[in-house]
Design an enzyme around this catalytic site. Structure first.
Site, PDB file in Angstrom:
ATOM      1  N   HIS A 132     -44.028  -8.132  43.554  1.00  0.00           N
ATOM      2  CA  HIS A 132     -45.389  -8.299  44.088  1.00  0.00           C
ATOM      3  C   HIS A 132     -45.403  -8.477  45.613  1.00  0.00           C
ATOM      4  CE1 HIS A 132     -49.581  -9.796  42.660  1.00  0.00           C
ATOM      5  NE2 HIS A 132     -49.673  -9.172  43.808  1.00  0.00           N
ATOM      6  N   ASP A 188     -53.444  -1.506  36.060  1.00  0.00           N
ATOM      7  CA  ASP A 188     -52.563  -2.203  36.988  1.00  0.00           C
ATOM      8  C   ASP A 188     -52.854  -3.703  36.947  1.00  0.00           C
ATOM      9  OD1 ASP A 188     -50.713  -1.902  39.548  1.00  0.00           O
ATOM     10  OD2 ASP A 188     -52.275  -3.358  40.045  1.00  0.00           O
ATOM     11  N   LYS A 213     -46.326  -7.002  37.838  1.00  0.00           N
ATOM     12  CA  LYS A 213     -45.541  -7.370  39.018  1.00  0.00           C
ATOM     13  C   LYS A 213     -44.890  -8.736  38.828  1.00  0.00           C
ATOM     14  CE  LYS A 213     -49.262  -5.075  41.514  1.00  0.00           C
ATOM     15  NZ  LYS A 213     -50.334  -5.227  40.531  1.00  0.00           N
ATOM     16  N   TYR A 224     -52.233 -12.661  38.685  1.00  0.00           N
ATOM     17  CA  TYR A 224     -53.688 -12.540  38.495  1.00  0.00           C
ATOM     18  C   TYR A 224     -54.187 -13.497  37.411  1.00  0.00           C
ATOM     19  CZ  TYR A 224     -52.932  -8.068  40.954  1.00  0.00           C
ATOM     20  OH  TYR A 224     -52.570  -7.096  41.846  1.00  0.00           O
TER      21      TYR A 224
END
Length: 323
Positions: free
Chosen positions: A108, A47, A77, A52
């Site tokens: 997200h 994931d 996302k 990120y």
């Protein structure tokens, strides 16, 4: 995949492993090795997210593992500053990961950030607060999600951090029902009402921060430690097994090889043990780990403390309101 890892079905008919490796807050230089080790250890579910800022390393870790892409369930996302450019965000993710499709693509956060030249991911106003576009209709974001699904660039689409009012509004115009909703979930933040709502609608629930946080008092909770001692397991194993027993996908994050391995395990809990863990939050222990400064509860009853009692003035409180 490790034989002990169960799997669930999405509303698309696809199979999703019940345990995935979370990559949020995995630092540069660590996530590549973590992903490779996880896949070599039997994980088949990773994931990630553009926000990120480590998807290139995730892609390198996948290559390093030697596990074929076709055997891996890969999630990413779309970030809030791309709500008007979903496919552009997706293409960046696909390029960074080194793949031509995703198994699941999520929104997200159900809110748009308006780019203004200050920061590509977190545009801010002059006062330093997030430059949020509250006028943006999430239906427009979802329409673009449906478009990349139709193109075959993603196999399933879903949402994240969405409470009941957000989902209700989305379903009024959606042609495709979300396949998943990824939310913070653990015994101190169980979201019983939302989990039931999603499951009744055929929306698979995924748990981020399923272990609480590293500093969370959750791991010292007497109810939890007693159950762990009884089974001869770690508190982490009990927390993950608790959610899996409720048909929730868990996404524990670790970059430590031994923890990555030990998290890939689900054990059978008694109904009475699940019930005990179910009641921890309502006994005065309700606590969220992650409540970023969005200025809204997104339809969660405990975003700003229990019953949103600590909500700042001007916060957009949606919980309990009709879509």
């Amino acid at each position: 995949m490790a034989a002990s890892v169960p799997s669930f079905k999405l509303n698309t008919g696809a199979t999703i492993p019940a345990i995935g490796l979370g990559t949020w807050q995995a630092k540069p230089g660590e996530v590549r090795a973590a992903v490779a080790h996880a896949l070599k250890s039997g994980y088949r579910h990773i994931d990630g997210a553009l926000c990120y800022q480590n998807e290139k390393e995730v892609g390198e870790g996948i290559k390093d593992s030697g596990v074929p892409r076709s055997e891996i369930f890969l999630t990413s996302k779309v970030w809030s500053s791309y709500h008007d450019r979903v496919e552009e965000c997706l293409d960046q993710t696909l390029s960074d990961l080194g793949t031509d499709y995703l198994d699941l693509y999520l929104i997200h956060w159900p809110v748009r950030l308006a780019p203004n030249g200050t920061h590509p991911l977190f545009p801010v106003k002059e006062d330093g607060s997030r430059n949020i576009d509250w006028e943006w209709d999430q239906a427009k974001t979802w329409e673009q999600m449906e478009a990349v699904l139709a193109k075959g660039k993603v196999k399933a689409i879903g949402i994240s951090n969405a409470g009941i009012p957000i989902i209700e509004k989305l379903l009024k115009t959606a042609k495709v029902t979300p396949a998943a909703n990824q939310i913070e979930l653990h015994p101190y933040n169980p979201e019983h009402e939302l989990v039931k709502y999603c499951q009744d609608k055929g929306i698979l629930v995924q748990a981020y921060s399923p272990l609480g946080s590293t500093s969370s008092p959750l791991h010292k909770d007497e109810v939890l430690t007693k159950i762990a001692e009884k089974h001869g397991e770690s508190t982490a194993a009990i927390l993950l097994s608790y959610l899996i027993s409720k048909n929730v996908v868990v996404l524990p994050k670790s970059v430590t090889p031994s923890r990555i391995e030990s998290n890939l395990k689900a054990i059978k809990l008694d109904a009475s043990e699940v019930e005990q863990l179910d009641k921890l939050a309502e006994s005065g222990k309700q606590t969220r780990v992650n409540s970023p400064p969005w200025g809204s509860d997104f339809g969660f009853p405990n975003w700003y403390g229990p019953n949103n009692k600590n909500a700042p003035e001007g916060a957009r409180l949606l919980y309990g309101k009709s879509a």
